[in-house]
Design a protein around this motif. Structure first.
Motif, short mmCIF file in Angstrom:
data_model
loop_
_atom_site.label_atom_id
_atom_site.label_comp_id
_atom_site.label_asym_id
_atom_site.label_seq_id
_atom_site.Cartn_x
_atom_site.Cartn_y
_atom_site.Cartn_z
N THR A 192 -95.90 46.42 -5.94
CA THR A 192 -94.64 45.85 -5.70
C THR A 192 -94.87 44.45 -4.91
O THR A 192 -95.26 44.66 -3.73
CB THR A 192 -93.46 46.52 -5.14
OG1 THR A 192 -93.44 47.90 -6.03
CG2 THR A 192 -92.17 46.12 -5.08
N LEU A 193 -94.29 43.51 -5.26
CA LEU A 193 -94.20 42.26 -4.33
C LEU A 193 -92.54 41.79 -4.14
O LEU A 193 -91.98 41.69 -5.35
CB LEU A 193 -95.04 41.09 -4.91
CG LEU A 193 -94.93 39.75 -4.24
CD1 LEU A 193 -95.80 40.00 -3.22
CD2 LEU A 193 -95.27 38.60 -5.36
N THR A 194 -92.17 41.72 -3.08
CA THR A 194 -90.86 41.49 -2.72
C THR A 194 -90.90 40.04 -2.30
O THR A 194 -91.52 39.48 -1.50
CB THR A 194 -90.35 42.20 -1.69
OG1 THR A 194 -90.53 43.53 -2.01
CG2 THR A 194 -88.81 41.86 -1.40
N VAL A 195 -90.18 39.24 -3.12
CA VAL A 195 -90.19 37.76 -2.93
C VAL A 195 -88.58 37.40 -2.53
O VAL A 195 -87.67 37.94 -2.99
CB VAL A 195 -90.19 37.20 -4.13
CG1 VAL A 195 -90.23 35.44 -4.00
CG2 VAL A 195 -91.72 37.35 -4.98
N LEU A 196 -88.40 36.80 -1.58
CA LEU A 196 -87.20 36.16 -0.70
C LEU A 196 -87.06 34.62 -0.77
O LEU A 196 -87.73 34.00 -0.07
CB LEU A 196 -87.16 36.83 0.54
CG LEU A 196 -87.52 38.19 1.20
CD1 LEU A 196 -87.76 38.37 2.40
CD2 LEU A 196 -86.35 39.14 0.54
N PRO A 197 -86.49 34.28 -2.05
CA PRO A 197 -86.52 32.64 -1.90
C PRO A 197 -85.43 32.05 -1.23
O PRO A 197 -84.38 32.52 -1.05
CB PRO A 197 -86.12 32.58 -3.50
CG PRO A 197 -86.01 33.73 -4.26
CD PRO A 197 -86.17 34.81 -3.28
N ASP A 198 -85.95 31.05 -0.66
CA ASP A 198 -84.93 30.41 0.36
C ASP A 198 -84.65 28.85 -0.18
O ASP A 198 -85.28 28.49 -1.26
CB ASP A 198 -85.55 30.34 1.81
CG ASP A 198 -84.52 30.06 2.96
OD1 ASP A 198 -83.39 29.97 2.71
OD2 ASP A 198 -84.95 29.79 3.88
N GLU A 199 -84.46 28.05 0.78
CA GLU A 199 -83.98 26.66 0.19
C GLU A 199 -85.28 25.74 -0.10
O GLU A 199 -85.54 25.23 -1.30
CB GLU A 199 -83.02 25.96 0.84
CG GLU A 199 -82.55 24.73 0.32
CD GLU A 199 -81.71 23.92 1.27
OE1 GLU A 199 -81.30 22.85 0.72
OE2 GLU A 199 -81.31 24.30 2.17
N ASN A 200 -86.09 26.04 0.80
CA ASN A 200 -87.32 25.05 0.48
C ASN A 200 -88.67 26.21 0.80
O ASN A 200 -89.73 25.44 0.43
CB ASN A 200 -87.28 24.15 1.75
CG ASN A 200 -86.33 23.16 1.75
OD1 ASN A 200 -86.04 22.69 0.53
ND2 ASN A 200 -85.94 22.63 2.89
N THR A 213 -82.10 34.74 -0.38
CA THR A 213 -81.62 34.72 1.03
C THR A 213 -80.37 33.70 1.20
O THR A 213 -79.80 33.44 -0.10
CB THR A 213 -82.46 33.96 2.07
OG1 THR A 213 -82.72 32.49 1.63
CG2 THR A 213 -83.96 34.52 2.00
N LYS A 214 -79.59 34.07 2.16
CA LYS A 214 -78.28 33.18 2.12
C LYS A 214 -78.52 31.63 1.99
O LYS A 214 -77.38 31.01 1.32
CB LYS A 214 -77.39 33.47 3.48
CG LYS A 214 -77.34 35.01 3.26
CD LYS A 214 -76.15 35.33 4.49
CE LYS A 214 -75.46 36.71 4.60
NZ LYS A 214 -76.28 37.66 4.86
N GLU A 248 -83.75 40.33 6.15
CA GLU A 248 -83.46 39.27 7.21
C GLU A 248 -84.06 39.28 8.29
O GLU A 248 -84.60 38.34 8.94
CB GLU A 248 -81.95 39.07 7.19
CG GLU A 248 -81.10 38.65 5.98
CD GLU A 248 -79.76 38.80 6.02
OE1 GLU A 248 -79.08 39.38 7.05
OE2 GLU A 248 -78.92 37.94 5.17
N GLU A 249 -84.00 40.36 9.19
CA GLU A 249 -84.73 40.79 10.16
C GLU A 249 -86.16 40.38 10.27
O GLU A 249 -87.09 39.93 11.09
CB GLU A 249 -84.71 41.93 10.68
CG GLU A 249 -84.96 42.34 12.08
CD GLU A 249 -84.32 41.53 13.16
OE1 GLU A 249 -85.14 41.34 14.16
OE2 GLU A 249 -83.22 41.28 13.14
#
Length: 171
Positions: free
Chosen positions: A74-82, A130-131, A163-164
């Protein structure tokens, strides 16, 4: 259409001048033809079709037993703005390290290709926006899944643990 003015335009008395032929062109047929051509080309032009991506979402009312997925696959990806944060393993685990990359072809795409080579075809990508992520960032992530020919991915909401982990990484 066109007509020729034959009036001499001369006054009585004085010198007699030769008659000048003046022309007058009626532009109405030309304008009609112009509008017909505009209408024809507008109606026969093919407009750009919207490009869509097939995305199958599970039915919320259906409860189905699912098999657990190994953390190593499993790969968890957390896309953010940049940026794109990613980690492999369980969230909150002491051995799990958050890494950061970007959306370029040398960024997250190479990470997905590398994991595909290590684990094989059957690995799962968990996408948690992400937010700060925009709609474009999610579309870019789904595009990367399609480019790398990965059919197993899941869209989930980001958790406080994720987030942490991003805050602790300091990236």
């Amino acid at each position: 259409m066109a007509e020729i003015d034959q009036s001499g335009g001369g006054k009585k008395g004085g010198k007699k001048r030769s008659k000048k032929a003046s022309t007058k062109i009626d532009m109405t047929p030309m304008v009609d033809l112009g509008f017909l051509l505009i209408t024809f080309f507008m109606l026969t032009t093919t407009l750009a079709k919207p490009v869509t991506m097939q995305l199958s979402m599970p039915d919320k009312t259906e409860t189905k037993e699912t098999s657990p997925v190994k953390a190593s696959e499993t790969l968890t990806v957390l896309p953010d703005e940049n940026k794109v944060y990613y980690y492999q393993g369980k969230p909150g685990d002491a051995t799990t390290v958050v890494q950061v990359t970007d959306y370029s072809d040398q960024g997250i795409r190479q990470v997905l290709f590398r994991l595909k080579k290590q684990v094989g075809q059957n690995f799962t990508i968990v996408i948690k926006a992400t937010k700060g992520a925009k709609y474009k960032n999610m579309v870019d992530m789904l595009d990367e899944c399609a480019i790398t020919d990965n059919k197993r991915y899941a869209l989930l909401e980001i958790t406080p643990i994720d987030e942490e982990m991003i805050k602790k990484s300091g990236k």
